[in-house]
Design an enzyme around this catalytic site. Structure first.
Site, mmCIF file in Angstrom:
data_model
loop_
_atom_site.group_PDB
_atom_site.id
_atom_site.type_symbol
_atom_site.label_atom_id
_atom_site.label_comp_id
_atom_site.label_asym_id
_atom_site.label_seq_id
_atom_site.Cartn_x
_atom_site.Cartn_y
_atom_site.Cartn_z
ATOM 1 N N LYS A 184 -2.605 -3.058 -10.076
ATOM 2 C CA LYS A 184 -1.903 -3.887 -11.053
ATOM 3 C C LYS A 184 -2.467 -5.293 -10.991
ATOM 4 O O LYS A 184 -2.162 -6.074 -10.087
ATOM 5 C CB LYS A 184 -0.391 -3.934 -10.780
ATOM 6 N N GLU A 259 -2.268 -10.965 1.757
ATOM 7 C CA GLU A 259 -2.983 -12.240 1.863
ATOM 8 C C GLU A 259 -2.216 -13.235 1.021
ATOM 9 O O GLU A 259 -2.148 -13.102 -0.211
ATOM 10 C CB GLU A 259 -4.434 -12.162 1.404
ATOM 11 N N CYS A 293 -6.871 -19.909 -2.388
ATOM 12 C CA CYS A 293 -5.943 -19.839 -1.259
ATOM 13 C C CYS A 293 -6.573 -20.319 0.042
ATOM 14 O O CYS A 293 -5.860 -20.797 0.922
ATOM 15 C CB CYS A 293 -5.380 -18.429 -1.109
ATOM 16 N N GLU A 391 2.090 -25.477 -0.824
ATOM 17 C CA GLU A 391 0.795 -25.091 -1.382
ATOM 18 C C GLU A 391 0.772 -25.511 -2.851
ATOM 19 O O GLU A 391 1.441 -24.916 -3.691
ATOM 20 C CB GLU A 391 0.575 -23.586 -1.267
#
Length: 500
Positions: A184, A259, A293, A391
């Site tokens: 997906k 992750e 990331c 973040e």
């Protein structure tokens, strides 16, 4: 005029389920607008829960009764090598799709497609190295065999920032192990993933081995996480998304590969080559418009060089070419969408309101139709500011000075995340000490964002679970089974009966 032009009409994609192209059970289409131009560039079906169930059933059948898990690794490798060749042959087309849907520069997009082909090649070759072991040290009577078997049906949920490359760090490895998959992609950047289905077909992958379902996470992704027929789900996304995956996995104790987020530091010691470090830090924070990331958003720099280095870095950052993703000269393209752009800007404005100082950048730039933000450097940042804790996922870097080695490590590790870190020093002992003590799954010394498919990658702390790439990337998608074989007549536990 650029070589690559915006399409006159959006490109239309379909889902790929059990070897067939379909719009699925729904009647809704998702239209993606280019983040750099504001014009519609792609459309695909908004998949439904039933589409996800159909895909899972196809993957389950392909695993339980199909040829893929049962064929020699050498045969699987041939298919994976063909996929790599086909990716390479279609770099220009795939790169353009990726550029238009993500907003990243065309040169970067094509580079990532080529890099993905290399990852597929590594996984293809490595598939033939997957092996168990024998334990011949249990005495005369016992021999133990340790087998690695494919895990089963894998759900793969990928994000919008590196749609094709992040899939390449997962899909060929699980296929190398002999697993089947339901993928997906992000509902906003599904084009290259759906196009890959055609290449998989061309390469001869059996029907049902890989199924591609576009749609929202709440609709399609949740089915993958909840299904008893799915043995593992690999999720790349925010730490919040990872927590939802962990909660959903409770239902059938599903294995997870995660992750997740990062708040990664560049640690610059006083003896570093400042020109190299400034260039590396600028690249690490601005690559993919900061939507990376493992990119760095904290600069931990020795106080004795902090002012000089900050000015050197600011000068570098002002020269970064931000602009039209279709222009080959562009180094930084557009942010993912307008809402994300405003979120990034709000972190900058919020930091300034709390006393931070903008040294470079600080606002929007470029065409108003696109979501462009200047690479931004801030000093006078304090621990309570959200821009230092969260973040941000944009081209924003906060400067924190340190005095001692211990200070540097404490500041670098002062985060819930542990994805990556970059260390800049010419002192090998200092570099190795910092490498050992920094809490991160990936560490770079005098470089940043370098990687190859030969080496495993992943996070510590709340940055994730499990490892991708390298031989570990194949082992991640296997079960270990131990068999003990008795080689001698059995010594009976129950004594002989006098009556028999």
């Amino acid at each position: 005029m650029h070589e690559n032009q915006l399409p006159a009409t959006p490109r239309r994609f379909q889902m790929f389920i059990d070897g067939r192209w379909t719009d699925g059970h729904g009647n809704q289409l998702t239209t993606r607008h280019s983040p750099g131009h504001g014009t519609p560039v792609a459309q695909w079906p908004a998949g439904t829960a039933q589409d996800a169930k159909d895909a899972i059933r196809a993957a389950r059948t392909a695993f339980d009764t199909g040829p893929w898990p049962r064929m020699p690794a050498a045969e699987r490798a041939k298919v994976l090598f063909k996929v790599a060749d086909l990716i390479e042959q279609n770099v220009d087309e795939l790169g353009l799709i990726e550029c238009l849907e993500t907003g990243k520069p065309i040169t970067q997009a094509k580079g990532e497609i080529r890099g993905a082909a290399d990852v597929w090649r590594f996984a293809a070759g490595a598939s033939r190295s997957m092996a168990g072991e024998t334990l011949n040290n249990l005495g005369d009577r016992l021999l133990a065999l340790v087998l690695r078997q494919p895990l089963g049906v894998i759900g793969v949920i990928t994000p919008w920032n590196f749609p094709f490359f992040i899939l390449a760090e997962r899909l060929p490895f699980l296929l190398a192990a002999g697993c089947t998959a339901v993928v997906k992609p992000s509902e906003a950047t599904s084009g290259t993933t759906l196009r890959l289905g055609e290449l998989l077909q061309q390469a001869g992958l059996p029907d049902g081995v890989v199924n591609l379902v576009s749609g929202h996470g709440s609709e399609v992704g949740q089915v993958l996480l909840d299904s008893d027929l799915v043995d593992m789900v690999s999720v790349t996304g925010s730490t919040g998304t990872g927590r939802k995956a962990i909660q959903a996995s409770v239902g059938n104790i599903k294995k997870l590969g995660l992750e997740l987020g990062g708040k990664n530091p560049h640690v610059v010691f006083a003896d570093a080559n400042l020109d190299d470090a400034a260039d590396g830090v600028a690249f690490g924070m601005a690559f993919n418009a900061g939507q990376c990331c493992v990119g760095a958003s904290r600069l931990v720099v020795h106080r004795s060089i902090a002012e000089v280095f900050t000015q050197k870095l600011a000068a570098k950052m002002r020269r970064i070419v931000v602009g039209d993703p279709l222009d080959p000269a562009t180094q930084v393209g557009a942010l993912f969408d307008e809402a994300h752009m405003h979120k990034v800007l709000s972190y900058i404005d919020g930091g300034v309101a709390l006393g931070a100082t903008v040294v470079a950048g600080g606002g929007r730039t470029g065409c108003e139709k696109g979501n462009f933000v200047q690479p931004t450097l801030l000093t006078n940042v304090t621990a309570e500011m959200p821009l230092l804790r969260d973040e941000i996922f944009g081209p924003v870097l906060a400067v924190i000075p340190f005095d001692t080695f211990e200070d540097a490590i404490r500041i670098a590790n002062d985060t819930e995340f542990g994805l990556s870190a970059s260390i800049w020093t010419q002192d090998v002992n200092l570099a190795l000490r910092a490498m050992r003590e920094v809490q991160a799954g990936r560490v770079w010394i005098n470089t940043t964002l370098d990687n190859g498919p030969e080496a495993p990658m992943g996070g510590m702390k709340q940055s994730g679970i499990g490892r991708d790439a390298g031989l570990a990337g194949i082992e991640e998608y296997t079960e270990v089974k131990t068999a003990h074989i008795n080689l001698q007549p059995r010594t009976h536990w129950i004594g002989a009966s006098d009556g028999l």
